[in-house]
Design an enzyme around this catalytic site. Structure first.
Site, short mmCIF file in Angstrom:
data_model
loop_
_atom_site.label_atom_id
_atom_site.label_comp_id
_atom_site.label_asym_id
_atom_site.label_seq_id
_atom_site.Cartn_x
_atom_site.Cartn_y
_atom_site.Cartn_z
N TYR A 58 -13.71 -13.11 -17.22
CA TYR A 58 -12.65 -12.20 -17.67
C TYR A 58 -13.20 -11.21 -18.69
CZ TYR A 58 -8.52 -10.57 -20.20
OH TYR A 58 -7.58 -9.78 -20.81
N SER A 68 -10.14 -6.01 -24.18
CA SER A 68 -9.79 -7.32 -24.73
C SER A 68 -10.74 -7.71 -25.85
CB SER A 68 -9.85 -8.38 -23.63
OG SER A 68 -9.78 -9.69 -24.16
#
Length: 339
Positions: free
Chosen positions: A155, A130
């Site tokens: 995350y 990501s």
């Protein structure tokens, strides 16, 4: 090839599966169908796959990547050629409320995928990282060689951990792995917790949209077709050890092991207010904007340097923001039956 796609009922998973089927691959898709957002959308994505002419080469199994025994059995039974690992507990803000979901799915689940690949002669693992790994970095554009040691959400930390775990398996077991740092993906069948869907829904309902950091944000919005083209092209190119790797000045995006990490984005950051304007134009309706402060765990800007991936695959993102947003809005109206 026979390819496992984890998270196949997800946004990127569905579109990737369709692309693989269209070109002739056999796909086994798994997803735990959790209720992070309405599972009906996931079921409808699977139904869309089933409607395609090549759906006979697709099988879906409801399974959680964090279920170690089921994952071991799946890999042993199916003997995949390659794996595209897209399953994860998504969302930056949700990680502030439910950290254990991220540890299970993004860490335990990833170990299960790595172990399955290691023990069953998988030729290549491509996995979703990501843009959030860049954390508090302010140097633009983000390059894969930049340090990514200061995440600002759990995350992001799990995605950074995935890259480290993948490298370990590439080094110890010679497993070829490629990580793709996705930058803000949008398009038809997208996630309802992301800005395009939230904004479109609110504007049509005459409700105010929350514009964080008072609109002073930029995102490298990337249309789903451009993302999928990059994913599939990456699957086809198996990394080898980098003969030019310099251990005196190590580049974290490469290695002496068969390991690579790439940015995958549009490489054209767009002001949040410009993106909202594109939605307004596609809807023919103006948004009521509720200006909000910055959210914890969020970043002001993302901007991908995609030159390495383009050189590696030959794929260049091509869908402009206005065209992509129009495709999304057209789908949204058809799916939700909005006039």
């Amino acid at each position: 090839m026979k390819i496992l796609v984890t998270g196949a009922a997800g946004f990127i998973g569905m579109h990737t599966t369709l692309k693989l089927l269209k070109r002739g691959d056999e796909v086994v898709g798994i997803d735990n169908m959790n209720d992070y957002y309405d599972p009906q959308l996931k079921r409808d994505r699977l139904a869309e796959i089933d409607r395609q002419p090549h759906s006979g080469r697709f099988r879906f199994i409801q399974m959680d990547v964090a279920d170690t025994s089921s994952m071991n059995a799946l890999f042993k039974q199916e003997r995949f050629d390659r794996v595209i690992h897209l399953a994860a507990q998504a969302g930056v803000r949700y990680s502030l409320q439910n950290p254990h979901a991220y540890a299970q799915s993004n860490l335990v689940g990833f170990v299960n995928v790595l172990e399955g690949c290691r023990h069953n002669q998988v030729q290549h693992l491509v996995y979703a990282s990501s843009s959030s790994v860049y954390g508090g970095n302010v140097k633009m554009p983000f390059a894969e060689s930049d340090p990514v040691d200061h995440p600002v959400s759990l995350y992001a930390a799990t995605k950074k951990a995935n890259e480290l775990m993948a490298h370990t398996y590439s080094h110890l077991y010679g497993l070829p792995t490629t990580g793709l740092r996705f930058f803000t993906v949008y398009g038809p069948w997208g996630r309802p917790d992301m800005a395009p869907m939230l904004f479109t829904k609110a504007i049509l309902a005459d409700e105010a949209i929350k514009v964080f950091n008072h609109g002073q944000m930029k995102r490298d919005f990337t249309y789903i077709d451009d993302i999928v083209a990059g994913v599939v092209a990456t699957v086809d190119r198996i990394p080898e050890p980098d003969a030019g790797f310099d251990r005196q000045q190590p580049n974290s995006a490469s290695s002496w092991a068969p390991y690579r990490v790439f940015n995958i984005g549009h490489s054209e950051p767009v002001e949040l207010l410009t993106f909202i304007q594109a939605i307004e134009q596609a809807l023919g309706k103006e948004a009521v904007k509720d200006m909000q402060p910055m959210q914890p765990g969020d970043v002001v800007a993302t901007y991908a340097d995609t030159s390495r991936l383009e050189a590696w695959t030959g794929v260049h993102p091509s869908v402009p923001i206005e065209e992509g947003v129009q495709h999304f809005v057209d789908w949204y109206k058809a799916y939700f039956h909005k006039a």
